[in-house]
Design a protein around this motif. Structure first.
Motif, PDB file in Angstrom:
ATOM      1  N   GLU A 249       0.852  -1.187   0.000  1.00  0.00           N
ATOM      2  CA  GLU A 249       0.000   0.000   0.000  1.00  0.00           C
ATOM      3  C   GLU A 249       0.881   1.228   0.000  1.00  0.00           C
ATOM      4  O   GLU A 249       2.066   1.182   0.368  1.00  0.00           O
ATOM      5  N   ALA A 250       0.316   2.336  -0.422  1.00  0.00           N
ATOM      6  CA  ALA A 250       1.016   3.611  -0.474  1.00  0.00           C
ATOM      7  C   ALA A 250      -0.024   4.711  -0.379  1.00  0.00           C
ATOM      8  O   ALA A 250      -1.198   4.491  -0.699  1.00  0.00           O
ATOM      9  N   PRO A 251       0.368   5.897   0.072  1.00  0.00           N
ATOM     10  CA  PRO A 251      -0.603   6.995   0.140  1.00  0.00           C
ATOM     11  C   PRO A 251      -0.923   7.536  -1.237  1.00  0.00           C
ATOM     12  O   PRO A 251      -0.249   7.234  -2.224  1.00  0.00           O
ATOM     13  N   THR A 252      -1.977   8.330  -1.305  1.00  0.00           N
ATOM     14  CA  THR A 252      -2.269   9.037  -2.546  1.00  0.00           C
ATOM     15  C   THR A 252      -1.159  10.052  -2.804  1.00  0.00           C
ATOM     16  O   THR A 252      -0.394  10.404  -1.922  1.00  0.00           O
ATOM     17  N   GLY A 253      -1.080  10.538  -4.021  1.00  0.00           N
ATOM     18  CA  GLY A 253      -0.027  11.483  -4.364  1.00  0.00           C
ATOM     19  C   GLY A 253       0.744  11.056  -5.593  1.00  0.00           C
ATOM     20  O   GLY A 253       1.784  11.629  -5.924  1.00  0.00           O
ATOM     21  N   GLY A 254       0.250  10.025  -6.282  1.00  0.00           N
ATOM     22  CA  GLY A 254       0.922   9.507  -7.462  1.00  0.00           C
ATOM     23  C   GLY A 254       1.577   8.161  -7.225  1.00  0.00           C
ATOM     24  O   GLY A 254       1.990   7.488  -8.165  1.00  0.00           O
TER      25      GLY A 254
END
Length: 366
Positions: free
Chosen positions: A337-342
């Motif tokens: 998983e990763a945060p939004t922002g590209g």
């Protein structure tokens, strides 16, 4: 000529098909259960299509929860993704937040050009086709809508469990679990969290943004924004803290409403929503450390992305399943998983490129 199947026509599946078709020496067939390709790509485009981020790669790679991202991003990183968009006629720019967008900010146009390119390369699309089972013998058997199809190799890009209307319904794990493959359970990521707001607070402040904050959860502090909603809070600050919040028995955030202020802050000068919180929570009127309990995350169907999926230990360096030789996976099927922002689209493009190159190097070299 090798016959390659790509199952799933989201960003990861389309990118995998593109790499394979450009390499030649194989025929590529893309299957998807929805009526058209790229539906999740269009969803991503609702906010202007944030393709990637411009921050240095050393920091970029830390945004991912697990996996060999340093190695993979050095193969296909942010600059490669920008070059890919440019080759399709979509020049990019860096926004004030460091996020990267196409100049035209139109996902639909870029998708049309992308699919047209794939068709020109000979990629065949079959839509409204549901994967039901996999068999691995001398060849790869895929049961699709009750019919078995044989291929030399298959790349699975079936997505996670968020935005089920796009085809990412999260129902595929039982297909791989039947082969003894470890699957981490689905959890909502990049999602809102529920707060028990007083009714008189919501009457005044539902939909009000809280900007320029520092938010801490379980000792992890991030900068970002929050949005007050009827059910609780949304926003980038929470998205960055999602994995730590989910691990807390009693999730709680501490909000610093003025993280850049070194002098005493006069409450009367704060936005009205913040003043209300500080003045109506007895004994908690600390502008730099305001504790706020959270009841839990919103349902996974509402989440921007999901955590869970195929465990990294089940994959080799080319993202091939060790227990199903000839079957590769990519995108949100894998447990990261990763945060939004590209970072989400970048992760899909990067893993798809790795899987497709793995196929080319091991199976399609004539």
């Amino acid at each position: 000529m090798k016959k390659i199947a790509v199952v799933g026509a989201g960003p990861a599946g389309l990118r995998a098909a593109e790499v394979l078709a450009e390499a030649g020496s194989c025929s590529v067939t893309v299957f998807d259960q929805r009526p058209s390709a790229g539906r999740k790509f269009l969803i991503a485009g609702r906010g202007g299509l944030n393709l990637t981020h411009s921050e240095p790669l050393e920091k970029f790679m830390t945004r991912y929860s697990s996996g060999p991202w340093e190695r993979m991003l050095r193969v296909f990183g942010p600059e490669n993704l920008r070059a890919w968009a440019g080759a399709l006629g979509a020049e990019t720019f860096v926004g004030t937040s460091g996020r990267v967008f196409p100049m035209e900010k139109q996902a639909a146009r870029l998708l049309r050009r992308w699919v047209a390119k794939l068709r020109e390369l000979g990629v065949v699309f079959h839509v409204k086709n549901q994967l039901e089972a996999i068999y691995v013998g001398q060849r790869i058997g895929l049961q699709i809508d009750g019919i078995w199809h044989d291929f030399d190799v298959a790349i699975l890009a079936l997505g996670g469990a968020s935005w089920p209307e796009t085809g990412s319904d999260g129902l595929w794990p039982e297909i791989l679990a039947a082969h003894g493959i470890k699957i981490a359970p689905w959890q909502p990521a990049n999602c809102g969290w529920e707060v028990e707001w007083p009714s008189d607070f919501l009457e005044k402040f539902d939909g009000v943004p809280l900007k320029n904050l520092a938010v801490t959860a379980d000792g992890h502090r991030v900068r970002g924004e929050l949005l007050i909603t009827k059910y609780g809070l949304e926003g980038g600050a929470l998205y960055q803290l999602g994995s730590w919040l989910r691990a807390m028995e009693k999730p709680l955030v501490e909000i610093d409403f003025r993280p850049d202020s070194t002098r005493p802050v006069r409450i009367g000068r704060l936005p009205s929503a913040i003043r209300w919180l500080l003045e109506n929570r007895a004994g908690l009127a600390d502008v730099h450390s305001f504790p706020l309990p959270l009841r839990g995350p919103r349902p996974i169907a509402e989440a921007i992305s999901s955590a869970g999926g195929v465990a990294w230990e089940e994959l080799d360096d080319a993202l091939q399943l060790k227990k199903l030789p000839g079957v590769f996976v990519c995108g949100e099927m894998i447990d990261w998983e990763a945060p939004t922002g590209g970072y989400l689209l970048q992760g899909c493009f990067t893993t798809a490129t790795m899987a497709a190159r793995g196929v080319v190097e091991s199976c399609c070299v004539s």
